[in-house]
Design an enzyme around this catalytic site. Structure first.
Site, PDB file in Angstrom:
ATOM      1  N   SER A 176       0.829  -1.204   0.000  1.00 10.30           N
ATOM      2  CA  SER A 176       0.000   0.000   0.000  1.00 10.30           C
ATOM      3  C   SER A 176       0.865   1.256   0.000  1.00 10.30           C
ATOM      4  O   SER A 176       0.365   2.336  -0.312  1.00 10.30           O
ATOM      5  CB  SER A 176      -0.882   0.017   1.245  1.00 10.30           C
ATOM      6  OG  SER A 176      -0.057   0.061   2.395  1.00 10.30           O
ATOM      7  N   TYR A 198      -4.267   1.055   3.371  1.00 10.80           N
ATOM      8  CA  TYR A 198      -5.304   0.092   2.987  1.00 10.80           C
ATOM      9  C   TYR A 198      -6.059  -0.430   4.211  1.00 10.80           C
ATOM     10  O   TYR A 198      -7.205  -0.838   4.113  1.00 10.80           O
ATOM     11  CB  TYR A 198      -4.665  -1.141   2.337  1.00 10.80           C
ATOM     12  CG  TYR A 198      -4.185  -1.039   0.907  1.00 10.80           C
ATOM     13  CD1 TYR A 198      -4.344   0.106   0.136  1.00 10.80           C
ATOM     14  CD2 TYR A 198      -3.563  -2.140   0.322  1.00 10.80           C
ATOM     15  CE1 TYR A 198      -3.887   0.152  -1.177  1.00 10.80           C
ATOM     16  CE2 TYR A 198      -3.115  -2.113  -0.989  1.00 10.80           C
ATOM     17  CZ  TYR A 198      -3.269  -0.964  -1.738  1.00 10.80           C
ATOM     18  OH  TYR A 198      -2.823  -0.933  -3.032  1.00 10.80           O
ATOM     19  N   GLY A 199      -5.347  -0.489   5.335  1.00 13.43           N
ATOM     20  CA  GLY A 199      -5.812  -1.350   6.426  1.00 13.43           C
ATOM     21  C   GLY A 199      -6.714  -0.716   7.466  1.00 13.43           C
ATOM     22  O   GLY A 199      -7.257  -1.421   8.316  1.00 13.43           O
ATOM     23  N   CYS A 215       2.570  -6.865   1.713  1.00 16.35           N
ATOM     24  CA  CYS A 215       1.547  -6.166   2.499  1.00 16.35           C
ATOM     25  C   CYS A 215       0.648  -7.219   3.128  1.00 16.35           C
ATOM     26  O   CYS A 215      -0.002  -7.998   2.414  1.00 16.35           O
ATOM     27  CB  CYS A 215       0.741  -5.269   1.554  1.00 16.35           C
ATOM     28  SG  CYS A 215      -0.625  -4.400   2.341  1.00 16.35           S
ATOM     29  N   CYS A 244       2.542  -5.888  10.181  1.00 15.99           N
ATOM     30  CA  CYS A 244       2.352  -4.943   9.082  1.00 15.99           C
ATOM     31  C   CYS A 244       3.746  -4.528   8.648  1.00 15.99           C
ATOM     32  O   CYS A 244       4.599  -4.228   9.503  1.00 15.99           O
ATOM     33  CB  CYS A 244       1.561  -3.720   9.568  1.00 15.99           C
ATOM     34  SG  CYS A 244       1.571  -2.322   8.411  1.00 15.99           S
TER      35      CYS A 244
HETATM   36  N1  DGL Z   1       1.973  -2.379   4.960  1.00 12.07           N
HETATM   37  C1  DGL Z   1       0.677  -2.925   5.039  1.00 12.07           C
HETATM   38  C2  DGL Z   1       0.619  -4.241   5.779  1.00 12.07           C
HETATM   39  O1  DGL Z   1       1.597  -4.962   5.816  1.00 12.07           O
HETATM   40  C3  DGL Z   1      -0.524  -2.103   5.251  1.00 12.07           C
HETATM   41  C4  DGL Z   1      -0.516  -0.748   5.752  1.00 12.07           C
HETATM   42  C5  DGL Z   1      -1.817  -0.059   5.363  1.00 12.07           C
HETATM   43  O2  DGL Z   1      -1.864   0.390   4.228  1.00 12.07           O
HETATM   44  O3  DGL Z   1      -2.733  -0.026   6.159  1.00 12.07           O
HETATM   45  O4  DGL Z   1      -0.397  -4.588   6.302  1.00 12.07           O
END
Ligand code: DGL
Length: 291
Positions: free
Chosen positions: A15, A46-47, A79, A202
């Site tokens: 993301s 994204y999360g 991700c 994450c």
């Molecule tokens: N880096 C992402 C993950 O490993 C997500 C971070 C996000 O966009 O919320 O979950």
């Protein structure tokens, strides 16, 4: 696009800039490979609240772009949130593309915890997914998992690259969020009932490791998945016979593979992150309005 499968690049996406922590491990494990990384920072995070349908649509669009424009031989979904929401759809839509996903390291954490109390920090999208529920269930026999959704933390880490160093305000914001979320998990240490192992679920949180270490103390193990994902990528490429040669035709070690980085967000932020965490020059980076 090169025709020899071994010479084709490996695609990596996240993301945003969090997946650069996975790219670090990939470059360490597979230094001769060519990598093309896409940070969807224009749509990050994204999360927190984007929802599965949006993450699925972005994942398919980005995989399609990396295949069509760069002819990737494999895709690392760097991700946890996108893996949880979209890896099954992605594999169904592109069955001939080797896909390596990432998921919170509950299994290795359960194996190494002595107190059998493990903390997990991840996005709301990841911890509320069916995939995470299955993973947790699979490893809960002897281990208690304290799980915390960290709203705002990935965003704060993204923002820290959008401003020049020293970025005291953003560091303070990241520290405050880390303190809030580790505080909500319970007590850390080696005594009975303490959390002795903390999973960074994450890929962004790897860049807050020093702050988290200072909060939980020196005895707690912090576990992320970068190295394991890199080893898995090597296994998959070896099985497919598409690993880049480690020797040049003259028998000398092959040259380090090139790295290209794209962002759908601010170019200067990606350049700052690439310099800060991978030591890569600004020319490796390009802006991509829409993938
Ligand atoms: N880096 C992402 C993950 O490993 C997500 C971070 C996000 O966009 O919320 O979950």
């Amino acid at each position: 696009m090169t025709s020899s499968p071994a010479a084709r690049p490996i695609g990596v996406f996240d993301s945003g800039i969090g997946g650069l922590s996975v790219l670090q491990a990939l470059r360490h494990e597979l230094p001769h490979e060519h990598f093309v990384y896409l940070a969807d920072s224009g749509n990050a995070p994204y999360g927190d609240a984007k929802g599965d349908a949006f993450v699925q649509q972005r994942t398919l669009a980005i995989a399609g772009f990396l295949r069509q424009r760069h002819g990737i031989k494999a895709l690392v979904v760097a991700c946890n949130t996108a893996t949880a929401a979209a890896v099954e759809q992605l594999r169904a839509a592109m069955p001939d593309l080797p896909v390596i996903g990432v998921e919170p390291a509950l299994k290795p954490a359960a194996a190494c915890s002595q107190t059998h109390h493990v903390g997990v920090l991840a996005t709301r999208g990841t911890v509320s997914s069916a995939r995470f529920a299955r993973l947790r269930n699979d490893h809960s026999a002897r281990t208690h998992f304290a799980v915390q959704a960290c709203d705002g933390l990935a965003r704060a880490i993204e923002q820290s690259t959008e401003e020049p160093l020293p970025a005291t305000a953003s560091t303070e914001k990241i520290r405050a969020l880390c303190a809030q979320y580790t505080g909500a998990l319970g007590s850390f240490g080696l005594k009975t009932g303490d959390i002795d192992t903390l999973v960074l679920g994450c890929t962004h949180y790897v860049f807050a490791k020093d702050l988290l270490r200072a909060l939980v103390g020196p005895d707690v193990q912090l576990i992320d998945t970068g190295a394991a994902v890199a080893r898995q990528t090597r296994r998959i490429l070896t099985q497919a016979g598409t690993l880049a040669p480690e020797q040049a035709p003259d028998g000398q070690p092959a040259a380090p593979g090139p790295v290209q980085l794209y962002t759908t967000g601010q170019l200067v932020a990606l350049q700052a992150a690439a310099d800060r965490w991978l030591g890569l020059p600004a020319q490796c980076c390009a802006a991509l309005p829409v993938a």
